[in-house]
Scaffold this active site. Structure first.
Site, PDB file in Angstrom:
ATOM      1  N   TYR A  92      -2.660 -13.491   8.654  1.00  0.00           N
ATOM      2  CA  TYR A  92      -1.374 -13.623   9.343  1.00  0.00           C
ATOM      3  C   TYR A  92      -0.765 -12.253   9.593  1.00  0.00           C
ATOM      4  O   TYR A  92      -1.090 -11.275   8.929  1.00  0.00           O
ATOM      5  CB  TYR A  92      -0.397 -14.476   8.526  1.00  0.00           C
ATOM      6  CG  TYR A  92       0.024 -13.839   7.232  1.00  0.00           C
ATOM      7  CD1 TYR A  92       1.129 -12.995   7.167  1.00  0.00           C
ATOM      8  CD2 TYR A  92      -0.701 -14.037   6.062  1.00  0.00           C
ATOM      9  CE1 TYR A  92       1.504 -12.382   5.981  1.00  0.00           C
ATOM     10  CE2 TYR A  92      -0.330 -13.428   4.868  1.00  0.00           C
ATOM     11  CZ  TYR A  92       0.769 -12.599   4.838  1.00  0.00           C
ATOM     12  OH  TYR A  92       1.136 -11.990   3.668  1.00  0.00           O
ATOM     13  N   PHE A 164       5.072 -15.288  13.880  1.00  0.00           N
ATOM     14  CA  PHE A 164       3.857 -15.139  13.072  1.00  0.00           C
ATOM     15  C   PHE A 164       2.633 -15.466  13.907  1.00  0.00           C
ATOM     16  O   PHE A 164       2.599 -16.493  14.591  1.00  0.00           O
ATOM     17  CB  PHE A 164       3.871 -16.101  11.872  1.00  0.00           C
ATOM     18  CG  PHE A 164       4.678 -15.640  10.711  1.00  0.00           C
ATOM     19  CD1 PHE A 164       4.134 -14.788   9.756  1.00  0.00           C
ATOM     20  CD2 PHE A 164       5.982 -16.059  10.552  1.00  0.00           C
ATOM     21  CE1 PHE A 164       4.879 -14.369   8.666  1.00  0.00           C
ATOM     22  CE2 PHE A 164       6.736 -15.644   9.470  1.00  0.00           C
ATOM     23  CZ  PHE A 164       6.186 -14.799   8.528  1.00  0.00           C
TER      24      PHE A 164
END
Length: 198
Positions: A92, A164
């Protein structure tokens, strides 16, 4: 009587003039782009999350959930989707609306193993849309993120919109009633430092 010495003047070659003006143009354009980029980041930070999300919802491929979470499929995966009871292994990168990165799995040594149900609501909901091999971008409104308190000792300001990019590497199903303790990983009911806790 003094004599004047004539100095012959030669014309500047056309190629040199063109190179000079091209160099000046490149400098002006570069300065403009640099100023614009800085301005875009400042405007993004100043823009209310609701306004950003309303504009973002009009972009191609962006899905808006009833909760307000937005996501875009960057790469489709396959197999079953994650559930709130699963552990997931993900890469991520978390950014503010300005594009400033505040956290990434690479900063912690690589992919992160996380409890889906133990994260901020935007992650819990978003991860359950994903299956193995999928890459998504999440736009998480403040109510599904860190809200008015912010996080990270000011790294994430109050009422910040979070962005994200998440890559789902693996989904590990837990048997019903099983805890989050993983040998060598400690108690996984609490996510690692830097990851969004619930």
């Amino acid at each position: 009587m003094s004599s004047i010495t004539a100095v012959p003047l030669r014309a500047i070659p056309r190629a040199a003039l063109i190179a000079l003006w091209c160099g000046i143009a490149v400098l002006v354009i570069g300065a403009f782009l640099l100023a614009t980029q800085g301005t875009k980041a400042q405007v993004a930070m100043a823009e209310a999350p609701e306004a950003f999300l309303a504009r973002n919802a009009e972009r191609s491929g962006v899905v808006t959930m009833p909760s307000g979470l937005q996501y875009k499929v960057l790469q489709a995966g396959n197999g079953p989707k994650a559930t709130a009871q699963d552990l997931v292994i993900v890469n991520y990168d978390g950014q503010l609306a300005s594009g400033v990165s505040f956290d990434a799995s690479a900063k912690h040594g690589g992919p992160a193993t996380l409890p889906v149900g133990g994260l901020i609501p935007g992650w819990v909901e978003g991860l359950q849309q994903m299956n193995r091999g999928a890459k998504y971008r999440f736009w998480i409104p403040p109510a599904l993120g860190y809200g008015p308190q912010g996080a990270g000792n000011g790294v994430i300001p109050p009422n910040a919109l979070l962005v994200f990019d998440v890559e789902m590497l693996e989904i590990v199903a837990r048997p019903p009633g099983a805890g989050m303790s993983i040998p060598g990983m400690g108690n996984m009911d609490t996510p690692p430092e830097g990851m969004p806790p619930q």
